[in-house]
Design a protein around this motif. Structure first.
Motif, mmCIF file in Angstrom:
data_model
loop_
_atom_site.group_PDB
_atom_site.id
_atom_site.type_symbol
_atom_site.label_atom_id
_atom_site.label_comp_id
_atom_site.label_asym_id
_atom_site.label_seq_id
_atom_site.Cartn_x
_atom_site.Cartn_y
_atom_site.Cartn_z
ATOM 1 N N ASN A 141 4.794 -6.949 32.524
ATOM 2 C CA ASN A 141 4.042 -7.590 33.596
ATOM 3 C C ASN A 141 2.627 -7.928 33.136
ATOM 4 O OD1 ASN A 141 2.041 -7.196 36.100
ATOM 5 N ND2 ASN A 141 3.982 -8.032 36.822
ATOM 6 N N LYS A 142 2.239 -9.195 33.328
ATOM 7 C CA LYS A 142 0.912 -9.657 32.920
ATOM 8 C C LYS A 142 0.150 -10.294 34.084
ATOM 9 C CE LYS A 142 2.643 -10.819 28.275
ATOM 10 N NZ LYS A 142 2.758 -11.902 27.261
ATOM 11 N N ASP A 143 0.605 -10.083 35.300
ATOM 12 C CA ASP A 143 -0.043 -10.704 36.455
ATOM 13 C C ASP A 143 -1.522 -10.343 36.508
ATOM 14 O OD1 ASP A 143 2.461 -11.560 37.118
ATOM 15 O OD2 ASP A 143 2.762 -10.111 38.747
ATOM 16 N N ASN A 144 -2.358 -11.355 36.774
ATOM 17 C CA ASN A 144 -3.789 -11.081 36.931
ATOM 18 C C ASN A 144 -4.028 -10.231 38.178
ATOM 19 O OD1 ASN A 144 -6.649 -11.512 36.272
ATOM 20 N ND2 ASN A 144 -6.693 -12.722 38.151
ATOM 21 N N ASP A 145 -3.277 -10.508 39.226
ATOM 22 C CA ASP A 145 -3.338 -9.751 40.476
ATOM 23 C C ASP A 145 -2.214 -8.710 40.447
ATOM 24 O OD1 ASP A 145 -3.330 -8.789 43.042
ATOM 25 O OD2 ASP A 145 -3.132 -10.729 44.021
ATOM 26 N N ASN A 146 -2.581 -7.427 40.515
ATOM 27 C CA ASN A 146 -1.565 -6.384 40.374
ATOM 28 C C ASN A 146 -0.949 -5.926 41.697
ATOM 29 O OD1 ASN A 146 -3.571 -4.831 41.543
ATOM 30 N ND2 ASN A 146 -3.811 -3.423 39.825
ATOM 31 N N PHE A 147 -1.293 -6.581 42.800
ATOM 32 C CA PHE A 147 -0.820 -6.128 44.112
ATOM 33 C C PHE A 147 0.708 -6.094 44.192
ATOM 34 C CE2 PHE A 147 0.724 -6.925 48.403
ATOM 35 C CZ PHE A 147 0.085 -5.935 49.125
ATOM 36 N N ASP A 148 1.369 -7.180 43.830
ATOM 37 C CA ASP A 148 2.823 -7.259 43.986
ATOM 38 C C ASP A 148 3.550 -6.227 43.135
ATOM 39 O OD1 ASP A 148 2.789 -9.296 45.870
ATOM 40 O OD2 ASP A 148 2.748 -10.874 44.350
ATOM 41 N N LEU A 185 -14.942 0.545 48.254
ATOM 42 C CA LEU A 185 -14.493 -0.410 47.240
ATOM 43 C C LEU A 185 -13.896 -1.647 47.909
ATOM 44 C CD1 LEU A 185 -12.752 1.498 44.311
ATOM 45 C CD2 LEU A 185 -14.654 -0.087 44.153
ATOM 46 N N THR A 186 -14.452 -2.796 47.594
ATOM 47 C CA THR A 186 -14.031 -4.045 48.238
ATOM 48 C C THR A 186 -12.556 -4.338 48.016
ATOM 49 O OG1 THR A 186 -14.759 -5.265 46.281
ATOM 50 C CG2 THR A 186 -16.320 -5.088 48.097
ATOM 51 N N TYR A 187 -12.092 -4.203 46.765
ATOM 52 C CA TYR A 187 -10.727 -4.630 46.484
ATOM 53 C C TYR A 187 -9.689 -3.677 47.076
ATOM 54 C CZ TYR A 187 -9.788 -1.253 42.717
ATOM 55 O OH TYR A 187 -9.560 -0.112 41.996
ATOM 56 N N LEU A 188 -10.057 -2.386 47.248
ATOM 57 C CA LEU A 188 -9.135 -1.469 47.919
ATOM 58 C C LEU A 188 -8.987 -1.857 49.389
ATOM 59 C CD1 LEU A 188 -9.896 2.120 46.544
ATOM 60 C CD2 LEU A 188 -8.111 0.517 45.850
ATOM 61 N N ASP A 189 -10.092 -2.259 50.008
ATOM 62 C CA ASP A 189 -10.036 -2.736 51.391
ATOM 63 C C ASP A 189 -9.104 -3.951 51.504
ATOM 64 O OD1 ASP A 189 -11.821 -0.787 52.114
ATOM 65 O OD2 ASP A 189 -13.541 -2.121 52.339
ATOM 66 N N THR A 190 -9.231 -4.862 50.532
ATOM 67 C CA THR A 190 -8.397 -6.070 50.533
ATOM 68 C C THR A 190 -6.930 -5.717 50.339
ATOM 69 O OG1 THR A 190 -10.231 -7.368 49.627
ATOM 70 C CG2 THR A 190 -8.026 -8.311 49.428
ATOM 71 N N MET A 191 -6.668 -4.788 49.409
ATOM 72 C CA MET A 191 -5.289 -4.339 49.180
ATOM 73 C C MET A 191 -4.690 -3.748 50.450
ATOM 74 S SD MET A 191 -4.854 -2.487 45.497
ATOM 75 C CE MET A 191 -4.456 -3.421 44.034
ATOM 76 N N LYS A 192 -5.476 -2.947 51.130
ATOM 77 C CA LYS A 192 -5.015 -2.301 52.354
ATOM 78 C C LYS A 192 -4.656 -3.353 53.410
ATOM 79 C CE LYS A 192 -6.546 1.103 55.831
ATOM 80 N NZ LYS A 192 -6.638 0.229 57.007
ATOM 81 N N GLU A 193 -5.490 -4.379 53.549
ATOM 82 C CA GLU A 193 -5.234 -5.460 54.506
ATOM 83 C C GLU A 193 -3.948 -6.205 54.147
ATOM 84 O OE1 GLU A 193 -8.583 -8.027 54.715
ATOM 85 O OE2 GLU A 193 -9.970 -6.462 55.368
ATOM 86 N N ARG A 194 -3.781 -6.495 52.853
ATOM 87 C CA ARG A 194 -2.586 -7.209 52.405
ATOM 88 C C ARG A 194 -1.327 -6.370 52.644
ATOM 89 N NH1 ARG A 194 -3.710 -9.430 46.406
ATOM 90 N NH2 ARG A 194 -1.601 -10.273 46.697
#
Length: 434
Positions: A286-293, A196-205
């Motif tokens: 919480n309504k953030d489009n990006d849920n990482f934080d 999954l692309t976005y999980l990879d990105t989350m992991k990097e962040r």
């Protein structure tokens, strides 16, 4: 003449669809006219007939597609990204080889897609050729990519039957789809585990920012994230105010993050809850489009069968509490299979169950779960099963699309050569006959 609202809505939908289809049919004729006026020189990647296209029905899936678009950009390969969200973050990206465009919402978007000309289309959107989105005769290959580490059988009935290929995040998804194909006597799709692309990105962040820790926090500093799914089986519809009331009796800080679809499909119910429980020092919406934080700063997650459970568990390696809600699988592909969906079977291995009996003591449930290490092993197992090819997803997706395009091009060239050979043989035969 009176027209009831339901009929009026239907007629309006038909009118919009007809106008949209007519508009793109006219555009198609103009493209052909330009082709002939140019002496028959095709402009393959002008945007009218791209090699690769992506369709996203919502801006919230940009986290899936951005790593793929970045990979195409780095390879200096053109791709068209089409979105049904006017405020999609993709539209602000400064790409040279990736063309991002807003194609309208609802019927307008589907009218464009239904007459689209592209070699390959990649999308997270289910129900291709089931409802409004029809397979276009101008598209050679449709590829589905999941937007969560979840069961693909939890899409609405026949959600991915008419895709040509599926790029899965884990082998369990492939096994489920193969069973469905066998039951329904469908031809086998191409399936490949690409992670999954976005999980990879989350992991990097996460590696760059660091994981927030629960250790050393006072109760008032600990964040409890309530992030339910949507629909009749979700937390809000099953427990509603009882869940929020119980949480507010604790000393913890409460964050409520409704599913994005709730703002559309359950607007009245959600607005009622937000009015009854306004934001305060103890509670935030919480309504953030990006849920990482919000995921990173939360110490424990309460959810149901939402895919966010696996983002939280697999990437942030934190505990969950899952609500005892009955999942009605009758509208979904899951009802065709005897086995319980992977996601539901996995919940008990990675978290504590919240029931009607213990919801009144939710504070005690949180206290016992938040630092419990027994679920770590379950999270490790779930990570292996649902998150394949860790760190390689964008590359593998792009590799697949480019290899498939080369294959389609070779097949088209072979078919053309075969046709030309037959035409030549016919002419020679006529000459001999004459």
């Amino acid at each position: 003449m009176y027209i009831d609202p339901g009929t009026g809505s239907m007629l309006f939908t038909i009118l919009v669809g007809t106008i949209g289809a007519g508009s793109y049919a006219l555009r198609d004729r103009m493209v052909k006219l330009r082709f002939y006026l140019s002496g028959g020189k095709a402009q393959k990647n002008s945007g009218d007939n791209p090699d690769y296209a992506i369709f996203s029905d919502s801006k919230r899936y940009w986290n899936v597609f951005e790593p793929i678009c970045d990979e195409f950009e780095s390879r200096e390969t053109e791709i068209v990204y089409m979105t049904a969200s006017e405020d999609d973050p993709a539209l602000k990206k400064d790409y040279k080889y990736v063309k991002c465009e807003f194609i309208g919402e609802g019927n307008k978007a589907y009218a464009r897609l239904n007459s689209l000309k592209a070699d390959i289309v990649l999308s997270t959107t289910p129900s291709l050729d089931v409802f409004y989105w029809k397979r276009s005769k101008g598209v050679k290959w449709y590829v589905h990519i999941p937007h969560a580490a979840d069961d693909l059988t939890k899409y609405r009935m026949f959600g991915i039957d008419y895709y040509d290929a599926i790029l899965s995040s884990g082998d369990f998804q492939i096994e489920e789809i193969r069973k469905l194909e066998k039951i329904r006597n469908l031809p086998e799709k191409e399936m490949l585990n690409v992670g999954l692309t976005y999980l990879d990105t989350m992991k990097e962040r996460l590696e760059k920012t660091g994981r927030s820790k629960t250790t050393g926090k006072s109760k008032e500093e600990i964040n409890i994230l309530l992030a339910p799914s949507w629909g009749p089986s979700s937390i809000f519809n099953r427990f509603g105010t009882e869940m929020i009331d119980s949480l507010l009796k604790t000393d913890y800080h409460i964050i409520i993050r409704p599913h994005p679809q709730s703002y559309t499909s359950e607007k009245e119910m959600l607005e009622g809850l937000m009015a009854k429980y306004p934001a305060s020092d103890r509670l935030e919406w919480n309504k953030d489009n990006d849920n990482f934080d919000v995921l990173n700063r939360s110490d424990i997650l309460i959810s149901d069968f939402s895919g966010v459970v696996y983002d939280f568990s697999l990437v942030f390696d934190k505990p969950i509490i899952y609500a005892d809600v009955s999942f009605d699988d009758s509208p979904y592909d899951a009802c065709w299979l005897e086995e319980k969906p992977w996601s539901l079977a996995t919940l008990e291995k990675i978290g504590t169950q919240l029931t009607k009996d213990n919801i009144g003591n939710i504070g005690q449930v949180i206290d016992s779960c938040i630092n419990d290490e027994k679920f770590r092993k379950g999270r490790e197992q779930a990570r292996k099963e649902a998150w394949g090819c860790m760190g390689q997803s964008a590359k593998l997706v792009t590799d697949y699309l480019m290899a498939k395009h080369a294959e389609l091009e070779a097949a088209a060239k072979a078919a053309e050569e075969e046709f030309m050979q037959k035409q030549k043989e016919k002419k020679e035969k006529k000459k001999k006959t004459a």
